[in-house]
Design a protein around this motif. Structure first.
Motif, PDB file in Angstrom:
ATOM      1  N   ASP A  23       0.859  -1.180   0.000  1.00  0.00           N
ATOM      2  CA  ASP A  23       0.000   0.000   0.000  1.00  0.00           C
ATOM      3  C   ASP A  23       0.901   1.237   0.000  1.00  0.00           C
ATOM      4  O   ASP A  23       1.975   1.246   0.613  1.00  0.00           O
ATOM      5  N   ILE A  24       0.441   2.265  -0.684  1.00  0.00           N
ATOM      6  CA  ILE A  24       1.178   3.530  -0.737  1.00  0.00           C
ATOM      7  C   ILE A  24       0.243   4.630  -0.262  1.00  0.00           C
ATOM      8  O   ILE A  24      -0.799   4.880  -0.887  1.00  0.00           O
ATOM      9  N   ALA A  25       0.596   5.255   0.855  1.00  0.00           N
ATOM     10  CA  ALA A  25      -0.239   6.319   1.420  1.00  0.00           C
ATOM     11  C   ALA A  25       0.374   7.674   1.103  1.00  0.00           C
ATOM     12  O   ALA A  25       1.582   7.886   1.268  1.00  0.00           O
ATOM     13  N   VAL A  26      -0.466   8.581   0.657  1.00  0.00           N
ATOM     14  CA  VAL A  26      -0.047   9.931   0.279  1.00  0.00           C
ATOM     15  C   VAL A  26      -0.663  10.933   1.224  1.00  0.00           C
ATOM     16  O   VAL A  26      -1.875  10.905   1.484  1.00  0.00           O
ATOM     17  N   ASP A  27       0.165  11.810   1.752  1.00  0.00           N
ATOM     18  CA  ASP A  27      -0.296  12.910   2.598  1.00  0.00           C
ATOM     19  C   ASP A  27      -0.078  14.207   1.829  1.00  0.00           C
ATOM     20  O   ASP A  27       1.064  14.664   1.672  1.00  0.00           O
ATOM     21  N   GLU A  28      -1.155  14.775   1.320  1.00  0.00           N
ATOM     22  CA  GLU A  28      -1.108  15.966   0.476  1.00  0.00           C
ATOM     23  C   GLU A  28      -0.264  15.700  -0.772  1.00  0.00           C
ATOM     24  O   GLU A  28      -0.667  14.966  -1.630  1.00  0.00           O
ATOM     25  N   ASP A  29       0.963  16.260  -0.848  1.00  0.00           N
ATOM     26  CA  ASP A  29       1.765  16.110  -2.060  1.00  0.00           C
ATOM     27  C   ASP A  29       2.988  15.219  -1.872  1.00  0.00           C
ATOM     28  O   ASP A  29       3.858  15.157  -2.735  1.00  0.00           O
TER      29      ASP A  29
END
Length: 412
Positions: A23-29
């Motif tokens: 899984d790849i989690a993105v926080d804003e940019d």
């Protein structure tokens, strides 16, 4: 408390991490977490379904002021350029230059915009755009590409190269336009020293480009030895000047096709020089019968990338800003068809190309920019074989393109 993210990609396959899914989690940019199981939830969630996830593609060489002009200029130049042995490259350039008499900012802008939209659809989010800057082209292309660069900033990063296609000494007055283009905001100083009349003039050409680059703190991108003449050595001249001026890591040499005609002892010496100078090579084997010895240079520590070069212009009638297609063609032309070869080809349109044009914070890693492609293919082999559009193109954590089809058919 459950962690919340702006975007989470589930069940993704990542190069170099085996068959496990992540899984790849993105926080804003930014990419916040890469793990086998991210416990938080995303405002938007994408199921990669075991598909490969990569960083975006990089095109380090595209003549963007010329895109879609093939039918405007005709076939004479492409016949000359692609002649056996490439002995008529210079004639091709002189023929192709006629189109610049018709250059206007408006149609160059529209054509380049079309090429840019194609780039996004194919996951190419970084482009080094060569723009003719000389007494025929004047500054029409520069004005168009600077405007396009600023409009699409944050979607596609365009590095505008002020490029004196017809030479600096050969084309009297071009130097003034080159200085002006950089003053206007061109990101990179271009050159083509091999086109000059003599070795002395070639050296002057290189000196002039370095003078401008040092004055404005710009990177340099030159087309070297783009013809079937084994006596040319402007690639070597460029590397020597790079060392002299301490411009390591800021110079690329595109094409260098005459290296295909050089003996091995010369190549060994040149490879060592290029590695020491930190000069990257960019090859476009699909646009001409000769190409630099890619495998040899990689094996000897030189950074080599692949470029699109042309899209439907006087030198090449095809092209879609699809860097996977470029890698697919290179696989055939260079007989690079093992799984290791395919990995190297993908390197040459991702991190090696990023290195060639000086990108910072590039790559699929925690803390990196959330610039991500989600593919249908489950391996590098499938990715290059099919060279399809990505399912999702994500820039700075925002989905900017999503592949869709109105109907799916089943054949019984």
């Amino acid at each position: 408390m459950v962690e919340e993210y702006s975007l989470v990609i589930r069940r993704a396959r990542i190069r170099g991490r085996g068959d496990r899914l992540y899984d790849i989690a993105v926080d804003e940019d930014k990419i916040a977490v890469i793990a086998e199981d991210v416990m938080g939830r995303g405002e938007i969630e994408i199921d990669a379904d075991g598909g490969l996830v990569t960083e975006p593609f990089v095109n380090p060489h595209l003549h963007m002021c010329k895109v879609y002009t093939y039918l405007l200029i005709g076939e004479e130049a492409v016949r000359k350029y692609q002649s056996s042995g490439m002995e008529s490259s210079l004639s091709a350039i002189l023929i192709a230059s006629r189109v610049k008499e018709k250059y206007r900012e408006d149609w160059i802008y529209e054509n380049a915009s079309r090429a840019l939209r194609e780039a996004v659809r194919h996951g190419t989010l970084y482009i080094r755009a060569f723009v003719d800057t000389d007494t025929k082209a004047r500054l029409e292309g520069i004005k168009a590409l600077l405007r396009l660069r600023d409009k699409y900033r944050g979607v596609v990063d365009i590095q505008v190269v002020a490029f004196p296609q017809d030479g600096l000494i050969r084309d009297e007055g071009a130097e003034e336009y080159l200085w002006k283009a950089v003053e206007m905001g061109a990101d990179v100083v271009g050159g083509i020293p091999w086109i000059e009349y003599s070795r002395e003039y070639m050296a002057r050409h290189i000196d002039t480009v370095f003078n401008i680059a040092l004055e404005y703190d710009r990177d340099i991108a030159m087309l070297t030895d783009d013809t079937g003449d084994p006596l040319l050595d402007t690639t070597e001249m460029l590397a020597l000047k790079t060392i002299e001026k301490k411009w390591s890591g800021r110079v690329t040499a595109c094409h260098a096709r005459a290296l295909a005609l050089k003996p091995k002892p010369y190549l060994e010496r040149l490879a060592g020089l290029l590695a020491k100078a930190g000069v990257s090579l960019v090859s476009d084997p699909h646009t001409g019968p000769l190409y630099l010895p890619i495998k040899y240079m990689l094996e000897h520590g030189v950074n080599v990338a692949l470029g699109q070069d042309d899209i439907a212009d006087a030198y090449y009638p095809y092209g879609r800003n699809n860097m996977l297609e470029v890698a697919f063609l290179a696989s055939h032309l260079t007989w690079s068809m093992t799984l290791d070869d395919m990995d190297r080809l993908l390197d040459m349109i991702t991190w090696r190309a990023a290195k060639a044009i000086g990108l910072k914070n590039y790559g699929l890693r925690e803390g990196g920019d959330a610039d991500i492609l989600v593919h249908r293919a489950r391996s590098v082999y499938e990715l290059i074989w099919m060279h399809e559009k990505p399912l999702y193109v994500i820039r700075r954590g925002r989905i900017i393109y999503r592949w869709s089809i109105e109907e799916e058919f089943s054949i019984e």
